[in-house]
Design a protein around this motif. Sequence first.
Motif, PDB file in Angstrom:
ATOM      1  N   GLY A   1      13.207  74.226  58.164  1.00 48.61           N
ATOM      2  CA  GLY A   1      11.797  74.531  57.987  1.00 48.61           C
ATOM      3  C   GLY A   1      11.515  75.984  57.695  1.00 48.61           C
ATOM      4  O   GLY A   1      12.413  76.824  57.640  1.00 48.61           O
ATOM      5  N   LYS A   2      10.232  76.283  57.515  1.00 50.19           N
ATOM      6  CA  LYS A   2       9.776  77.621  57.168  1.00 50.19           C
ATOM      7  C   LYS A   2       9.882  78.569  58.360  1.00 50.19           C
ATOM      8  O   LYS A   2       9.717  78.172  59.507  1.00 50.19           O
ATOM      9  CB  LYS A   2       8.326  77.546  56.694  1.00 50.19           C
ATOM     10  CG  LYS A   2       7.812  78.823  56.026  1.00 50.19           C
ATOM     11  CD  LYS A   2       6.318  78.766  55.760  1.00 50.19           C
ATOM     12  CE  LYS A   2       5.953  77.657  54.814  1.00 50.19           C
ATOM     13  NZ  LYS A   2       4.498  77.691  54.492  1.00 50.19           N
TER      14      LYS A   2
ATOM     15  N   THR B   1      15.494  79.274  52.796  1.00 48.64           N
ATOM     16  CA  THR B   1      14.238  78.642  53.200  1.00 48.64           C
ATOM     17  C   THR B   1      13.064  79.537  52.841  1.00 48.64           C
ATOM     18  O   THR B   1      13.246  80.688  52.440  1.00 48.64           O
ATOM     19  CB  THR B   1      14.236  78.376  54.719  1.00 48.64           C
ATOM     20  OG1 THR B   1      13.084  77.618  55.065  1.00 48.64           O
ATOM     21  CG2 THR B   1      14.216  79.682  55.505  1.00 48.64           C
ATOM     22  N   LYS B   2      11.854  79.029  53.007  1.00 51.68           N
ATOM     23  CA  LYS B   2      10.666  79.846  52.820  1.00 51.68           C
ATOM     24  C   LYS B   2      10.466  80.730  54.044  1.00 51.68           C
ATOM     25  O   LYS B   2      10.692  80.300  55.175  1.00 51.68           O
ATOM     26  CB  LYS B   2       9.437  78.962  52.600  1.00 51.68           C
ATOM     27  CG  LYS B   2       9.458  78.193  51.291  1.00 51.68           C
ATOM     28  CD  LYS B   2       8.189  77.376  51.118  1.00 51.68           C
ATOM     29  CE  LYS B   2       8.205  76.625  49.791  1.00 51.68           C
ATOM     30  NZ  LYS B   2       6.982  75.803  49.621  1.00 51.68           N
TER      31      LYS B   2
ATOM     32  N   SER C   1       1.972  77.048  68.630  1.00 54.28           N
ATOM     33  CA  SER C   1       1.338  75.883  68.014  1.00 54.28           C
ATOM     34  C   SER C   1       0.201  76.305  67.080  1.00 54.28           C
ATOM     35  O   SER C   1       0.002  75.703  66.017  1.00 54.28           O
ATOM     36  CB  SER C   1       0.832  74.919  69.093  1.00 54.28           C
ATOM     37  OG  SER C   1      -0.095  75.565  69.953  1.00 54.28           O
TER      38      SER C   1
ATOM     39  N   HIS D   1       1.869  77.584  63.975  1.00 57.82           N
ATOM     40  CA  HIS D   1       2.503  76.464  63.281  1.00 57.82           C
ATOM     41  C   HIS D   1       1.463  75.737  62.413  1.00 57.82           C
ATOM     42  O   HIS D   1       1.727  75.408  61.254  1.00 57.82           O
ATOM     43  CB  HIS D   1       3.108  75.491  64.289  1.00 57.82           C
ATOM     44  CG  HIS D   1       3.534  74.190  63.690  1.00 57.82           C
ATOM     45  ND1 HIS D   1       4.627  74.087  62.854  1.00 57.82           N
ATOM     46  CD2 HIS D   1       3.009  72.943  63.782  1.00 57.82           C
ATOM     47  CE1 HIS D   1       4.762  72.827  62.468  1.00 57.82           C
ATOM     48  NE2 HIS D   1       3.786  72.118  63.014  1.00 57.82           N
ATOM     49  N   ARG D   2       0.290  75.526  62.965  1.00 53.55           N
ATOM     50  CA  ARG D   2      -0.773  74.849  62.215  1.00 53.55           C
ATOM     51  C   ARG D   2      -1.330  75.729  61.096  1.00 53.55           C
ATOM     52  O   ARG D   2      -1.551  75.270  59.976  1.00 53.55           O
ATOM     53  CB  ARG D   2      -1.912  74.433  63.158  1.00 53.55           C
ATOM     54  CG  ARG D   2      -1.584  73.253  64.054  1.00 53.55           C
ATOM     55  CD  ARG D   2      -2.833  72.734  64.747  1.00 53.55           C
ATOM     56  NE  ARG D   2      -3.431  73.751  65.608  1.00 53.55           N
ATOM     57  CZ  ARG D   2      -3.120  73.906  66.897  1.00 53.55           C
ATOM     58  NH1 ARG D   2      -2.237  73.104  67.460  1.00 53.55           N
ATOM     59  NH2 ARG D   2      -3.700  74.846  67.625  1.00 53.55           N
ATOM     60  N   LYS D   3      -1.536  77.003  61.398  1.00 54.67           N
ATOM     61  CA  LYS D   3      -2.192  77.891  60.433  1.00 54.67           C
ATOM     62  C   LYS D   3      -1.294  78.228  59.245  1.00 54.67           C
ATOM     63  O   LYS D   3      -1.757  78.263  58.095  1.00 54.67           O
ATOM     64  CB  LYS D   3      -2.622  79.185  61.139  1.00 54.67           C
ATOM     65  CG  LYS D   3      -3.383  80.147  60.237  1.00 54.67           C
ATOM     66  CD  LYS D   3      -3.938  81.326  61.029  1.00 54.67           C
ATOM     67  CE  LYS D   3      -4.769  82.247  60.147  1.00 54.67           C
ATOM     68  NZ  LYS D   3      -5.358  83.363  60.919  1.00 54.67           N
ATOM     69  N   TYR D   4      -0.005  78.491  59.516  1.00 52.59           N
ATOM     70  CA  TYR D   4       0.899  78.942  58.458  1.00 52.59           C
ATOM     71  C   TYR D   4       1.963  77.911  58.079  1.00 52.59           C
ATOM     72  O   TYR D   4       2.798  78.189  57.219  1.00 52.59           O
ATOM     73  CB  TYR D   4       1.591  80.243  58.889  1.00 52.59           C
ATOM     74  CG  TYR D   4       0.655  81.411  59.008  1.00 52.59           C
ATOM     75  CD1 TYR D   4       0.215  82.099  57.879  1.00 52.59           C
ATOM     76  CD2 TYR D   4       0.194  81.842  60.255  1.00 52.59           C
ATOM     77  CE1 TYR D   4      -0.642  83.180  57.980  1.00 52.59           C
ATOM     78  CE2 TYR D   4      -0.671  82.921  60.372  1.00 52.59           C
ATOM     79  CZ  TYR D   4      -1.084  83.585  59.232  1.00 52.59           C
ATOM     80  OH  TYR D   4      -1.934  84.660  59.345  1.00 52.59           O
ATOM     81  N   ARG D   5       1.960  76.755  58.742  1.00 52.88           N
ATOM     82  CA  ARG D   5       2.942  75.697  58.457  1.00 52.88           C
ATOM     83  C   ARG D   5       4.370  76.203  58.654  1.00 52.88           C
ATOM     84  O   ARG D   5       5.261  75.922  57.845  1.00 52.88           O
ATOM     85  CB  ARG D   5       2.780  75.172  57.029  1.00 52.88           C
ATOM     86  CG  ARG D   5       1.391  74.668  56.696  1.00 52.88           C
ATOM     87  CD  ARG D   5       0.993  73.494  57.560  1.00 52.88           C
ATOM     88  NE  ARG D   5      -0.328  72.967  57.205  1.00 52.88           N
ATOM     89  CZ  ARG D   5      -1.019  72.116  57.944  1.00 52.88           C
ATOM     90  NH1 ARG D   5      -0.515  71.689  59.089  1.00 52.88           N
ATOM     91  NH2 ARG D   5      -2.201  71.690  57.572  1.00 52.88           N
ATOM     92  N   VAL D   6       4.598  76.968  59.718  1.00 49.96           N
ATOM     93  CA  VAL D   6       5.933  77.487  59.992  1.00 49.96           C
ATOM     94  C   VAL D   6       6.581  76.694  61.133  1.00 49.96           C
ATOM     95  O   VAL D   6       5.900  76.157  62.004  1.00 49.96           O
ATOM     96  CB  VAL D   6       5.904  78.986  60.351  1.00 49.96           C
ATOM     97  CG1 VAL D   6       5.502  79.815  59.148  1.00 49.96           C
ATOM     98  CG2 VAL D   6       4.973  79.257  61.512  1.00 49.96           C
ATOM     99  N   ASP D   7       7.902  76.630  61.079  1.00 47.53           N
ATOM    100  CA  ASP D   7       8.661  75.876  62.078  1.00 47.53           C
ATOM    101  C   ASP D   7       9.486  76.772  63.002  1.00 47.53           C
ATOM    102  O   ASP D   7       9.841  76.376  64.106  1.00 47.53           O
ATOM    103  CB  ASP D   7       9.589  74.885  61.378  1.00 47.53           C
ATOM    104  CG  ASP D   7       8.809  73.942  60.465  1.00 47.53           C
ATOM    105  OD1 ASP D   7       8.137  73.043  60.991  1.00 47.53           O
ATOM    106  OD2 ASP D   7       8.861  74.130  59.229  1.00 47.53           O
TER     107      ASP D   7
END
Length: 202
Positions: free
Chosen positions: A34-35, A85-86, A160, A163-169
Amino acid sequence: MKLRLLVIIVVVFSFYSNLRAQEGTRTANDSVIGKVMIIPFEPIMYMSHVDKKVNEQTGWNFTTIRSYFRRHLDMQLKLSLMQYTKAISFYIDSARMAYDLDYIYKSRTLKYEPLVNAEATQKGNKVKKEEAITDGQLTVAMNDEPRFMNVNITNTSLLSDFHRKYRVDYFIFINELDIVTDMASYDFATDTYKRKVLIHYT
């Protein structure tokens, strides 16, 4: 060359970050999960023995020197990670992300912790502190074990939220940068020292 010292340290950053990226982000089939978000160290967490030399070569003041190393460490990590990865950097949009970076710093604390090797960690071993009572006084033995600056997340919603705001893992916290001079390595003929670059991260 005027910027020889800076170039050498940036090369060290590049090599180190590339090595860590290869060890930490690839899976068995060479793909990525993931990112990644890179969180730069807080400016106060910059410890350096080279600023005087850099100032002599460039004329830069302390704030400029510190900003240079902070920005370029972030940049080299991002370049290395993006092979697999991104990756998100806080230097992309400073106006929008400065607020979020401040939010991160207020949502975590930093603490020096023992640098325990992987085998000891897997076995659940803990570093022991030797304490004793001598003449009615509590004494603690000196501990010269290697330590690193670790992060503790105090705001349970921080990861969390991002994770939601930037779509990072994944989150890489760069907690401290040390550029240390080995005083025992001084060469009188060339007026040079060996340097050690230490990056504390979580």
